[in-house]
Design an enzyme around this catalytic site. Sequence first.
Site, PDB file in Angstrom:
ATOM      1  N   CYS A  85      51.721  42.898  44.334  1.00 18.06           N
ATOM      2  CA  CYS A  85      50.350  42.128  44.264  1.00 18.06           C
ATOM      3  C   CYS A  85      49.133  42.749  44.578  1.00 18.06           C
ATOM      4  O   CYS A  85      48.320  42.240  44.639  1.00 18.06           O
ATOM      5  CB  CYS A  85      50.711  40.833  44.694  1.00 18.06           C
ATOM      6  SG  CYS A  85      52.117  39.850  44.028  1.00 18.06           S
ATOM      7  N   HIS A 338      46.059  33.980  40.167  1.00 20.66           N
ATOM      8  CA  HIS A 338      46.750  35.344  40.830  1.00 20.66           C
ATOM      9  C   HIS A 338      47.311  35.980  39.493  1.00 20.66           C
ATOM     10  O   HIS A 338      48.491  36.042  39.532  1.00 20.66           O
ATOM     11  CB  HIS A 338      47.534  34.851  41.695  1.00 20.66           C
ATOM     12  CG  HIS A 338      48.397  36.230  42.411  1.00 20.66           C
ATOM     13  ND1 HIS A 338      47.790  37.317  42.398  1.00 20.66           N
ATOM     14  CD2 HIS A 338      49.512  36.343  42.730  1.00 20.66           C
ATOM     15  CE1 HIS A 338      48.202  38.278  43.135  1.00 20.66           C
ATOM     16  NE2 HIS A 338      49.486  37.559  43.463  1.00 20.66           N
TER      17      HIS A 338
END
Lengths: 395, 472
Positions: A85, A338
Amino acid sequence: MASNGLRDKVAIIGMGCTPFGVHRTKSTDDLLVDASQEAMKSAGVAQKDIDAYWLGTYGTGVSGITLSKPLKIDYKPVSRNENFCATGSEAFRNACYAVASGAYDMAMAIGVEKITDSGQVGIPFVAPPTDGTRSEMTPTGGFALLFQAYAEKHGVNRDDLKAAMTHVAWRNHKNGSKNPRAQYRTVLDKKTLSCAPTIAGSLSIFDCGGLSDGAAAAIIVRAEEAHKYSAKPIYVKGLSFVTGPGTGQLNPRYDFCSLPEVSAAASDAYRQAGVKDPRKEIALAEVHDCFTITEILLMEDLLFADRGQAWRNVLDGAFDMEGRLPINTDGGLKAFGHPLGASGIRMLYECFLQLRGEAGERQVDNGRKLAMVQNLGGFPGEMVGYVSIVGSALA
Amino acid sequence: MSGILAYGAYVPRYRLAREAISVPPAAGTGAETRGTRAVAGYDEDTTSMGIEAARVALGGHDLMPDALYLATTSPAYGEKNNSTLIHSVLGLDRSVPAIDCNGSFRSAAGALHIGLFRPARSLVVSADVRTSKPGGADERDAGDAASALLVTSGKEPVIAEVLATASLTMEFLDRWRVGTEAVARTWEERFGMEVYHDLGREALAAAMKKAGITAADIKHVVVASPNTRALRSLPKALKLNASDDFVASVGNTGSAHAGLRLADVLDRASPGETIAVICLADGADVTLLRTTELLTQRRAPVPVAALVAKPAISIGYTKFLEWRGMLATEPPRRPDPLDPAAPTTLRINDWKLRYTGSRCKACGEQHYPPQRVCQQCRSVDLMEAVRPKTGAGTVVTSVVDRLAWSPHPPLTMAVVDLDGGGRVQTEVTEVDGLELGPGSRVELTFRRLYTTRNGIHNYFWKMRPASEGRAA
């Protein structure tokens, strides 16, 4: 041997960021074109001015062609990065080094992810051939492991800890409501947030960052060139990326109460940037609130709170917009969304806007000149940690 | 001396109450609605249950088998030898043969017979996972379990010696299963019972004659048969007192049943007592045993009564149907688990099958799974193999993950510090309703994690809530 950093060696002269969300009508290509066009416009440059590209994407495409094809980049280097991420931050970091080295005059870092086409819940996972011993635990489950451990170690009542998590969700949603590019723009009351059924441990859907489609881009030049392009360049002060040994899951000394990769990256970035007292010097921090419990631990790892006290500081409003150190002023992963590969650059985008005084109704005005991006990837115990500090003025 | 060296059994934790079966019994198959049946968990099959029984049978002494047999009518795989996995998990030497005796209920008696007449030590594992179509008799009356007997005809002292055996073989139609079908078809149960009564009576008489004993000398009677009616009624027909047949609490566990009941008798019997083991399956096989003084020193570490009495986890009927493949349910919107790749898996057999980690010879740090570089002192390639000291450990933190793919959601994961050193992050099974958290005690158990779309069973260790004192 040292991590010397590149304080005041490179500057960001323009950025772009698409709205994050479920983009039914936009493809990966569209998102890349949108973010890169906005960044070039913001910097006042054209594609022909850019010498090299770093594309961050976790699983939406492979190779530099994922970028060069939609943008029709003419025979320039495009590197594709992946680091969980923290993929977007990794792309930015490599672009900074390339410019600082003098190899290129101008580079673009761009991150993208198209999550919602898979039709599945959670992150579509791409894995090499497996031996079948890896668990099927989700990231939500992996981070929820922090909850019991933190409550146990610090003697925090589980209801109080959950209340602090609810506060994080409430505040990030509130911040996101003032952000036209955020995925979720509804202010939710704490009762709604705290009563949702749990999906992993004590985490409900409201304790999770939203997974979304989106892209974000930054254009980087050497610091001394910055004013040729921009009246308000943003300078890189510290840039630290740390990969842990991945032993948290097999090392009995790991307590699941901190993210050591983030601690290490933070102290390295503070040293590079010359930050002595982060609580007084950082204007705002964009941190990786993939889950609300993560954000609470991050406050301690970033030295914004004392060990075992972050939950209390959170509840006291220390990190709210009006608090002593505003966190995730753009809504964070929680409300902004996200898209894995884009998130690190999205965080940078908020710092870019804030330090230039362009954040509109969510503008932070505490007189400090530094902002932080903190991005991470992986699971507690097996993680990559990223911290960068950017500023509006040269030292 | 031919006889039994050690024994063990395994009964899964899950129970289905017969009154919960909401499909009415098919006409002519009886209507027993009392009691419960044992149900192999979603992560269990005949191989994994056989491993649990074998671990009990091999616990508490250091006798290792020289041959391994697995008897089952419900093998996890066809064509592929299932006992090989049991062999590997038990850590038997590669020179020890492992042979499946699959297909008929008589295989269990046959495997025992082979074992009792080989001089080497044979571990005879028997296991079944049994059901019928919804509404059928096996769904209601059958049960799932495994048993393991370590036997020999060598010179070693035994806990029960063979006095005599007798065997009768006769062709008639009681039950059968066709080719690829999952469940059996049966003739009227009463007809089979009548034939088995005659066969049992005749075989027992022959065995008693060989042994030079009379019915009055027999203290314990163990009957096993796929024909539940014959199993239950034979002792009365022969005017013998039988031990608990476990049909009411566990169900008729088929291949495992003779071993399960014999284990229960051996748990309680005194030295010098005679046991008649009567297996009725397409014939009759009778083994007369007499217990020895050694029995009192080598009883199984986990008695059958404890397995049967252990607090059960009740499951509903739809869950039962789902676990047995009789009810297809909607899959989650999550990626299916990947096939474990054959070369990747073979490379880590020591870890995956035997939970073997590595211990740093420089600093003593333990790693599960094994590592080449020490996480503590960073020594390289200074490792030796290590296995968990007790197989049990203490939870550091845990999570119930409702989003994760699992054949029986939610998935429970825990970070566990192993007794004697080392840490693992592991799935926990049989948690149903139990609150796990820091300090909870758990122990290793070998399970089938899931079966991939490609039909590959992925086996690995999990933890289950500990019943301290159990064999680890």
